[in-house]
Write a protein that holds these residues in place. Structure first.
Motif, short mmCIF file in Angstrom:
data_model
loop_
_atom_site.label_atom_id
_atom_site.label_comp_id
_atom_site.label_asym_id
_atom_site.label_seq_id
_atom_site.Cartn_x
_atom_site.Cartn_y
_atom_site.Cartn_z
N SER A 75 -48.16 16.12 -50.77
CA SER A 75 -48.12 15.98 -52.21
C SER A 75 -47.20 17.04 -52.78
N VAL A 76 -46.47 16.66 -53.80
CA VAL A 76 -45.49 17.57 -54.39
C VAL A 76 -45.80 17.73 -55.86
N ALA A 77 -45.74 18.97 -56.35
CA ALA A 77 -46.01 19.24 -57.75
C ALA A 77 -44.95 18.60 -58.63
N PRO A 78 -45.26 18.38 -59.91
CA PRO A 78 -44.27 17.79 -60.82
C PRO A 78 -42.98 18.59 -60.82
N ARG A 79 -41.88 17.87 -60.93
CA ARG A 79 -40.57 18.52 -60.88
C ARG A 79 -40.22 19.10 -62.25
N ALA A 80 -39.65 20.30 -62.22
CA ALA A 80 -39.37 21.03 -63.45
C ALA A 80 -37.95 20.78 -63.93
N ALA A 81 -37.73 20.98 -65.21
CA ALA A 81 -36.40 20.87 -65.79
C ALA A 81 -35.63 22.16 -65.56
N ASP A 82 -34.68 22.44 -66.42
CA ASP A 82 -33.76 23.56 -66.19
C ASP A 82 -34.41 24.92 -66.07
N GLY A 83 -35.67 25.06 -66.40
CA GLY A 83 -36.33 26.34 -66.33
C GLY A 83 -36.41 26.92 -64.94
N TYR A 84 -36.08 26.15 -63.92
CA TYR A 84 -36.14 26.66 -62.54
C TYR A 84 -35.10 27.75 -62.31
N ARG A 85 -34.02 27.75 -63.06
CA ARG A 85 -32.90 28.65 -62.79
C ARG A 85 -33.30 30.12 -62.85
N PRO A 86 -33.82 30.61 -63.98
CA PRO A 86 -34.21 32.03 -64.00
C PRO A 86 -35.36 32.33 -63.06
N ARG A 87 -36.25 31.38 -62.84
CA ARG A 87 -37.38 31.62 -61.94
C ARG A 87 -36.94 31.71 -60.49
N LEU A 88 -35.97 30.89 -60.11
CA LEU A 88 -35.46 30.96 -58.75
C LEU A 88 -34.72 32.28 -58.53
N ARG A 89 -33.93 32.69 -59.50
CA ARG A 89 -33.24 33.97 -59.39
C ARG A 89 -34.25 35.10 -59.25
N ALA A 90 -35.31 35.05 -60.05
CA ALA A 90 -36.32 36.10 -59.99
C ALA A 90 -37.06 36.10 -58.66
N ALA A 91 -37.32 34.91 -58.11
CA ALA A 91 -38.05 34.82 -56.84
C ALA A 91 -37.21 35.37 -55.70
N LEU A 92 -35.92 35.03 -55.67
CA LEU A 92 -35.04 35.55 -54.62
C LEU A 92 -34.88 37.06 -54.74
N GLU A 93 -34.69 37.52 -55.96
CA GLU A 93 -34.52 38.96 -56.18
C GLU A 93 -35.77 39.72 -55.77
N ALA A 94 -36.94 39.19 -56.11
CA ALA A 94 -38.19 39.85 -55.75
C ALA A 94 -38.39 39.87 -54.25
N LEU B 200 -37.44 31.34 -47.28
CA LEU B 200 -38.66 30.67 -46.85
C LEU B 200 -39.91 31.24 -47.51
N ASP B 201 -39.74 32.17 -48.45
CA ASP B 201 -40.89 32.67 -49.20
C ASP B 201 -41.55 31.53 -49.97
N ASP B 202 -42.85 31.57 -50.11
CA ASP B 202 -43.58 30.51 -50.80
C ASP B 202 -43.02 30.23 -52.19
N ALA B 203 -42.73 31.29 -52.93
CA ALA B 203 -42.26 31.11 -54.31
C ALA B 203 -40.92 30.38 -54.35
N VAL B 204 -40.02 30.70 -53.43
CA VAL B 204 -38.71 30.06 -53.39
C VAL B 204 -38.84 28.60 -52.98
N VAL B 205 -39.61 28.34 -51.92
CA VAL B 205 -39.80 26.98 -51.45
C VAL B 205 -40.45 26.12 -52.54
N ASP B 206 -41.45 26.68 -53.21
CA ASP B 206 -42.14 25.93 -54.26
C ASP B 206 -41.17 25.54 -55.38
N LEU B 207 -40.31 26.46 -55.78
CA LEU B 207 -39.34 26.16 -56.84
C LEU B 207 -38.33 25.12 -56.38
N ALA B 208 -37.92 25.19 -55.13
CA ALA B 208 -36.97 24.20 -54.62
C ALA B 208 -37.58 22.80 -54.65
#
Length: 409
Positions: free
Chosen positions: A4-23, A291-299
């Motif tokens: 099962s896959v969570a609902p797909r997000a709109a453009d808001g993934y961009r800053p969150r993905l950057r933050a997840a990779l940076e963290a 492969l961090d959970d946060a990055v994979v989840d956002l992808a």
């Protein structure tokens, strides 16, 4: 199996993905006085290296030179390195650890499964030694970047199911690259095939040649090498059919791209773990922030239509690069090719492979391979490296069996 896959997000993934990779990179940098990071010149590793340059107390970047003079990874890696702060840099020459140099090594020490990258086992050891000499205890790899952010045919197939009109331009682009006929591509895209049905089809096609076409609905086509015995092919077919039965009826919300991404992320996780087991003997842990959970989840949450942009390579990942990332690299249109390493590695080690399999093979004893047919493959001339995936799997399985026998005494 359920997916099962969570609902797909709109453009808001961009800053969150950057933050997840940076963290993710920052956490590794804070855990070691010296951090290693791949810097191949590709988008995946270079993104991580620039975040590492920001947070590492001391950074050691790594690039691998290539046999092929047309491989321009070196040029792009040098450009990226010139835009980074001071630090150490390891240049791995092609002959530092030729491919397949340690193909018959069983010192990996993990009997759980075959080592998934036997061709580069020697490279992993050599790199770990050099990182250790520089004081690095953690090394970042770009594993997972391709699998999460490169649109594949399963992505295109899924996009057609969700947004048919938006799939036309990426279909034309992928068709041109792969040289697929339009009619064949369209037929493949409009056909609906549950995963269980696709698996049962594959179970009966193990002896067929690769189609090299757009019919890879759920995952790469399952094929058997020419040296697999009839018994091995039969057993493999039965296992695939059992997997199809376990799948049962899947939810229509499960898309092929989600399954394929999950399969590849799991494979990359296993590879990272095994590489790290080898490197840890030299005091170095290999790690993969993608492969961090946060990055994979956002992808997974990223909308299908945002994953493809005409003329833009990995648009989702490009949106998450650091601010000081070289803009020139974002427009790169080439990709390094390492087929020369495969040909050279086989040429250097062909004699030992032929000799050891002639003297005795546990795979042959188990009735899984025809050793004579395998020898013919080893001594033949191959116009492409595509069959080498069977070589890697065969060598890995043979060494795994020997490892298990050693452990069991």
């Amino acid at each position: 199996m359920e997916l099962s896959v969570a609902p797909r997000a709109a453009d808001g993934y961009r800053p969150r993905l950057r933050a997840a990779l940076e963290a993710g990179v920052r956490a590794r940098a804070e855990a070691t006085p010296v951090l290693g990071s791949d810097l191949s010149g590709g988008l995946d590793s270079t993104t991580l290296a620039f975040y590492a340059d920001r947070y590492a107390r001391q950074l050691v970047t790594v690039r691998q030179d290539a046999y092929d003079a047309t491989n321009d990874d070196v040029k792009w890696a040098a450009l990226a390195r010139s835009r980074m702060g001071t630090g150490d840099h390891i240049r791995m020459e092609p002959d530092a650890a030729p491919w397949y140099a340690e193909w018959n090594s069983i010192s990996d020490g993990d009997p759980s499964s075959p080592y998934p990258a036997l061709r580069t086992l020697g490279f992993t050891r050599a790199l770990a030694e050099r990182l250790h000499d520089r004081g690095a205890t953690i090394h970042l790899t770009g594993l997972g970047g391709d699998e999460l952010f490169s649109p594949s045919f399963t992505h295109l197939y899924s996009l057609v199911r969700r947004h048919p009109l938006r799939a036309f331009r990426p279909m034309r682009g992928m068709q041109a690259i792969a040289r697929w006929k339009t009619a064949r591509t369209v037929r493949a895209l409009i056909r609906r095939m549950p995963h269980s049905v696709w698996l049962r089809d594959m179970a009966g096609q193990l002896r067929q040649p690769d189609s090299n076409g757009p019919e890879q609905y759920w995952e790469p086509e399952a094929r058997a090498p020419s040296w697999a015995t009839a018994a091995a092919v039969s057993q493999s077919g039965e296992l695939i059919r059992e997997a199809a039965d376990l799948l049962g009826e899947q939810s229509p919300d499960v898309l092929p791209v989600d399954f394929e991404m999950l399969r590849l992320v799991n494979a990359d996780g296993r590879l990272t773990r095994r590489m790290s087991q080898v490197a840890e003997r030299h005091g170095v842990a290999f790690d993969a922030p993608y492969l961090d959970d946060a990055v994979v989840d956002l992808a997974f949450r990223t909308r299908l239509e945002d994953r493809v942009s005409h003329g833009v390579f990995k648009p989702v990942l490009q949106a998450a690069v650091p601010e000081n990332f070289p803009r020139e690299l974002l427009s790169r249109r080439s990709k390094g090719d390492y087929s020369a390493e495969a040909y050279s590695g086989l040429a250097r080690n062909r004699g030992s492979m032929v000799k050891e399999f002639a003297e005795g093979s546990l795979l042959q004893e188990e009735g899984l391979i025809d050793a004579e047919a395998f020898r013919e493959f080893l001594t033949a001339v191959h116009p492409s490296t595509q069959p080498f995936r069977f070589l890697d799997a065969t060598l890995g399985a043979e060494m795994w069996l020997r490892n298990v026998h050693n452990v069991e005494g």
